[in-house]
Design a protein around this motif. Sequence first.
Motif, PDB file in Angstrom:
ATOM      1  N   LEU A  44     -28.546  -4.618 -33.155  1.00  0.00           N
ATOM      2  CA  LEU A  44     -27.569  -4.352 -32.080  1.00  0.00           C
ATOM      3  C   LEU A  44     -27.843  -5.204 -30.850  1.00  0.00           C
ATOM      4  CD1 LEU A  44     -27.247  -0.469 -32.369  1.00  0.00           C
ATOM      5  CD2 LEU A  44     -25.402  -2.127 -32.694  1.00  0.00           C
ATOM      6  N   LYS A  45     -29.119  -5.380 -30.513  1.00  0.00           N
ATOM      7  CA  LYS A  45     -29.462  -6.178 -29.335  1.00  0.00           C
ATOM      8  C   LYS A  45     -29.266  -7.671 -29.582  1.00  0.00           C
ATOM      9  CE  LYS A  45     -32.389  -2.901 -26.917  1.00  0.00           C
ATOM     10  NZ  LYS A  45     -33.718  -2.567 -26.378  1.00  0.00           N
ATOM     11  N   ASN A  46     -29.240  -8.062 -30.851  1.00  0.00           N
ATOM     12  CA  ASN A  46     -28.888  -9.456 -31.168  1.00  0.00           C
ATOM     13  C   ASN A  46     -27.393  -9.700 -31.029  1.00  0.00           C
ATOM     14  OD1 ASN A  46     -31.334 -10.713 -31.681  1.00  0.00           O
ATOM     15  ND2 ASN A  46     -31.449  -9.898 -33.752  1.00  0.00           N
ATOM     16  N   ILE A  47     -26.611  -8.629 -31.265  1.00  0.00           N
ATOM     17  CA  ILE A  47     -25.143  -8.758 -31.188  1.00  0.00           C
ATOM     18  C   ILE A  47     -24.655  -8.610 -29.749  1.00  0.00           C
ATOM     19  CG2 ILE A  47     -22.944  -7.765 -31.957  1.00  0.00           C
ATOM     20  CD1 ILE A  47     -24.448  -6.697 -34.421  1.00  0.00           C
ATOM     21  N   PHE A  48     -25.215  -7.624 -29.033  1.00  0.00           N
ATOM     22  CA  PHE A  48     -24.717  -7.289 -27.703  1.00  0.00           C
ATOM     23  C   PHE A  48     -25.795  -7.516 -26.631  1.00  0.00           C
ATOM     24  CE2 PHE A  48     -22.479  -4.498 -30.716  1.00  0.00           C
ATOM     25  CZ  PHE A  48     -21.170  -4.873 -30.465  1.00  0.00           C
ATOM     26  N   PRO A  49     -25.401  -8.008 -25.452  1.00  0.00           N
ATOM     27  CA  PRO A  49     -26.377  -8.246 -24.369  1.00  0.00           C
ATOM     28  C   PRO A  49     -26.722  -6.948 -23.628  1.00  0.00           C
ATOM     29  CG  PRO A  49     -24.192  -8.929 -23.670  1.00  0.00           C
ATOM     30  CD  PRO A  49     -24.042  -8.468 -25.080  1.00  0.00           C
ATOM     31  N   SER A 103     -31.680  -5.148  -8.022  1.00  0.00           N
ATOM     32  CA  SER A 103     -33.029  -4.601  -8.228  1.00  0.00           C
ATOM     33  C   SER A 103     -34.084  -5.687  -8.301  1.00  0.00           C
ATOM     34  CB  SER A 103     -33.065  -3.768  -9.519  1.00  0.00           C
ATOM     35  OG  SER A 103     -32.081  -2.766  -9.492  1.00  0.00           O
ATOM     36  N   CYS A 104     -33.749  -6.787  -8.962  1.00  0.00           N
ATOM     37  CA  CYS A 104     -34.725  -7.872  -9.111  1.00  0.00           C
ATOM     38  C   CYS A 104     -34.004  -9.124  -9.609  1.00  0.00           C
ATOM     39  CB  CYS A 104     -35.828  -7.470 -10.087  1.00  0.00           C
ATOM     40  SG  CYS A 104     -35.209  -7.161 -11.752  1.00  0.00           S
ATOM     41  N   LYS A 105     -34.754 -10.214  -9.773  1.00  0.00           N
ATOM     42  CA  LYS A 105     -34.181 -11.440 -10.326  1.00  0.00           C
ATOM     43  C   LYS A 105     -34.023 -11.304 -11.839  1.00  0.00           C
ATOM     44  CE  LYS A 105     -35.950 -14.626  -6.822  1.00  0.00           C
ATOM     45  NZ  LYS A 105     -36.804 -15.813  -6.568  1.00  0.00           N
ATOM     46  N   PRO A 106     -33.075 -12.040 -12.421  1.00  0.00           N
ATOM     47  CA  PRO A 106     -32.892 -11.977 -13.878  1.00  0.00           C
ATOM     48  C   PRO A 106     -34.161 -12.423 -14.608  1.00  0.00           C
ATOM     49  CG  PRO A 106     -31.025 -13.050 -12.846  1.00  0.00           C
ATOM     50  CD  PRO A 106     -32.055 -12.892 -11.788  1.00  0.00           C
ATOM     51  N   CYS A 107     -34.482 -11.725 -15.709  1.00  0.00           N
ATOM     52  CA  CYS A 107     -35.674 -12.050 -16.502  1.00  0.00           C
ATOM     53  C   CYS A 107     -35.314 -13.027 -17.611  1.00  0.00           C
ATOM     54  CB  CYS A 107     -36.289 -10.782 -17.085  1.00  0.00           C
ATOM     55  SG  CYS A 107     -35.208  -9.969 -18.276  1.00  0.00           S
ATOM     56  N   MET A 108     -36.265 -13.284 -18.507  1.00  0.00           N
ATOM     57  CA  MET A 108     -36.058 -14.288 -19.562  1.00  0.00           C
ATOM     58  C   MET A 108     -34.955 -13.879 -20.542  1.00  0.00           C
ATOM     59  SD  MET A 108     -39.145 -13.878 -22.273  1.00  0.00           S
ATOM     60  CE  MET A 108     -39.331 -12.391 -23.243  1.00  0.00           C
ATOM     61  N   LYS A 141     -29.669 -12.731 -23.986  1.00  0.00           N
ATOM     62  CA  LYS A 141     -29.824 -11.433 -24.645  1.00  0.00           C
ATOM     63  C   LYS A 141     -29.505 -10.283 -23.693  1.00  0.00           C
ATOM     64  CE  LYS A 141     -31.493 -12.826 -28.682  1.00  0.00           C
ATOM     65  NZ  LYS A 141     -30.793 -12.577 -29.946  1.00  0.00           N
ATOM     66  N   CYS A 142     -29.262 -10.590 -22.420  1.00  0.00           N
ATOM     67  CA  CYS A 142     -28.939  -9.578 -21.420  1.00  0.00           C
ATOM     68  C   CYS A 142     -28.051 -10.248 -20.366  1.00  0.00           C
ATOM     69  CB  CYS A 142     -30.223  -9.038 -20.778  1.00  0.00           C
ATOM     70  SG  CYS A 142     -29.922  -7.875 -19.433  1.00  0.00           S
ATOM     71  N   ASN A 143     -27.068  -9.490 -19.847  1.00  0.00           N
ATOM     72  CA  ASN A 143     -26.171 -10.087 -18.848  1.00  0.00           C
ATOM     73  C   ASN A 143     -26.556  -9.702 -17.410  1.00  0.00           C
ATOM     74  OD1 ASN A 143     -25.377  -7.446 -19.145  1.00  0.00           O
ATOM     75  ND2 ASN A 143     -23.425  -7.949 -20.142  1.00  0.00           N
ATOM     76  N   ALA A 144     -27.807  -9.316 -17.205  1.00  0.00           N
ATOM     77  CA  ALA A 144     -28.442  -9.134 -15.893  1.00  0.00           C
ATOM     78  C   ALA A 144     -27.706  -8.201 -14.943  1.00  0.00           C
ATOM     79  CB  ALA A 144     -28.647 -10.494 -15.238  1.00  0.00           C
ATOM     80  N   PRO A 145     -27.551  -6.910 -15.323  1.00  0.00           N
ATOM     81  CA  PRO A 145     -26.994  -5.951 -14.357  1.00  0.00           C
ATOM     82  C   PRO A 145     -27.934  -5.745 -13.166  1.00  0.00           C
ATOM     83  CG  PRO A 145     -27.803  -4.829 -16.328  1.00  0.00           C
ATOM     84  CD  PRO A 145     -27.843  -6.284 -16.621  1.00  0.00           C
ATOM     85  N   CYS A 146     -29.223  -6.041 -13.358  1.00  0.00           N
ATOM     86  CA  CYS A 146     -30.205  -5.890 -12.278  1.00  0.00           C
ATOM     87  C   CYS A 146     -29.913  -6.824 -11.104  1.00  0.00           C
ATOM     88  CB  CYS A 146     -31.609  -6.148 -12.814  1.00  0.00           C
ATOM     89  SG  CYS A 146     -31.810  -7.806 -13.529  1.00  0.00           S
TER      90      CYS A 146
END
Length: 623
Positions: free
Chosen positions: A144-149, A163-168, A174-179
């Motif tokens: 699921l995490k491979n399909i959706f960020p 909250s913070c800077k985007p991570c790797m 793999k993530c669209n950085a809501p942080c």
Amino acid sequence: MFDLKYNVSILPHSPGVYIMKNDKLEILYVGKAKDLKKRVSQYFQKSQNHSEKTKTLVKYIKEFEYIVTQNEIEALILENNLIKKYNPPYNILLKDDKTYPFIKITVNEDFPRLFSTKNYIKDGNLYFGPFTLSSAVNEIISVLKNIFPIRNCKLFIKEGTISCKPCMYYQIKKCNAPCFGLVSKEEYNNIINQVIEILSGKNKNEFIRSLEEKMTYYYEQFEYEKALLIRDKISNINLIFEKQRIFLGNHKSEDYINIFKDDNDACVQIFFLRDGKIVGRDHFIFENIYGEFKESIIEQFIKSFYGGTAQIPNFIYSPEFFDKDSIEKWINVKAGRKVEFRIPKKGDKKNLFDLVEVNAKMMLRKFKSKKNLRLESKDKTYLNELAMILKINSKLERIEAYDISNISGFDSVGSMVVFNNGLPYTTQYRRFRIKSVQGSNDYESMKEVVLRRVKHGIREIEELKEGSLVYTSGKFCVFPDLILIDGGRGHVNLVEELLEEMNINIPVCGMVKDNKHRTRGLIYKNVEINININSSVMKFITRVQDEVHRYAISYHRTLRDKRGLGSILNEIPNIGSKRRRELMLYFKDINSIKRASFDELLKVPSMDKKSSNSILEFFKSNK
């Protein structure tokens, strides 16, 4: 001195828990009662209804104490807790008290997370499960995490805050950085809703169809990389639907429990049904419960199992047990809703219920078989007995057995199995394809196999001395204390002569069979030794002979399947591809061809006198 009779007489007619102790004040048994006086009195009255275990327990009771509770449910909860705390020997104990993994989506957060958990809590979040294997949960989450960020972090993220800077994970998409505020709550929750739909099995076809339309669009626009990414998404989604089975909190769920019991042990099997599908199963072994009633085993299992697991289904199908009313009340309180116990009488539910019992029976037999094997391996008396019978002074730690398998001399193979301290040492098993022997000659084939094994061993020992081989990498450098041959005097004499020529001193025995193909005894030094068929020595020899035969046959079948039986006909003069094909079509198998007469062979359209004689001569010479 504790006066049992007096203390029973002053017990109250109240619900509560009683604790039985021996003369050393060790806790033997913990039980609960609706009426303490009535229940405890029953132990000290002569009754034919007592199980053997209860009769034995009463002999050791020298003292008891009790705790009064307000109602039966409190008594049941207290009983369960005390059993877990003290593990009394006369209680039926659920040793492997397990919790099962769920997939959790934290929908009460602005930007929900997706992870595995064994804690099922009524906290407003979504739980999918239970799964019996953590590996299945982790695989589904990974896909699921491979399909959706979806975010991996545990940060508390509120919409409109950074909250913070985007991570790797953002860098590798793999993530669209809501942080960092790079995706809105609405956009992120649209992704989460798609995940929920996949996990709940809703709109699968519609969802995949929309992805296929996108893939086609990108393909037509020559954006092949994007099209390939969507193709991989579709493939992964299909993988989830194949592997995953789900339970949604608002859907009805069912557990099926059944038991199989023999004289001493029992197995309780449980099947988990969620949304009409079997999502998993588990089993629990209860040992040394001679004379115990099935009803009491099931009752204690239900108390222990559902007392220790967080997720309770809507319906529990089980055999009858003694105290259904109070346990149903207790489990309703624990679940926070109505839970029904049912006994299936007919139809699909009864069929599944019976299937659970069949599985319990199989699991108990498997457990006892492994247990017996372990006990046998600990008790090496049969190996000592075998050494005494053969008058061998050294210990029989490593035993090697050999067998030959072929059909009409084709695909001849040899097998070597190893038993170390009485147990199969499968990593040391070896197979040999016969190279130097033509046709069906078991004697020469056996000689070739043993010769090759010994030569390999001698070479490895030399390499060990030279330092070019590490001991743990050696496959043949350890020689056996005894060689067992599947065969008679001729086989044994041939192998003995071979070892003598090579100056190797290893005792060799032949495992001989009777006319019903059952192990009869051993041939050793040209003498047949008859051994009691019911002795542990004979059982061990039979097991070795069966194992080496099985291993040889399995290898032979592998080779035979690879080349096909029909290819034996390739060896026969005057039989070309057309005749081979027609012979197999007419006779169906090679044995029928081998048994066919001259006139029967001529019935095949393409066969003549010369080719028929070739077949007869071939099988006669390779008899």
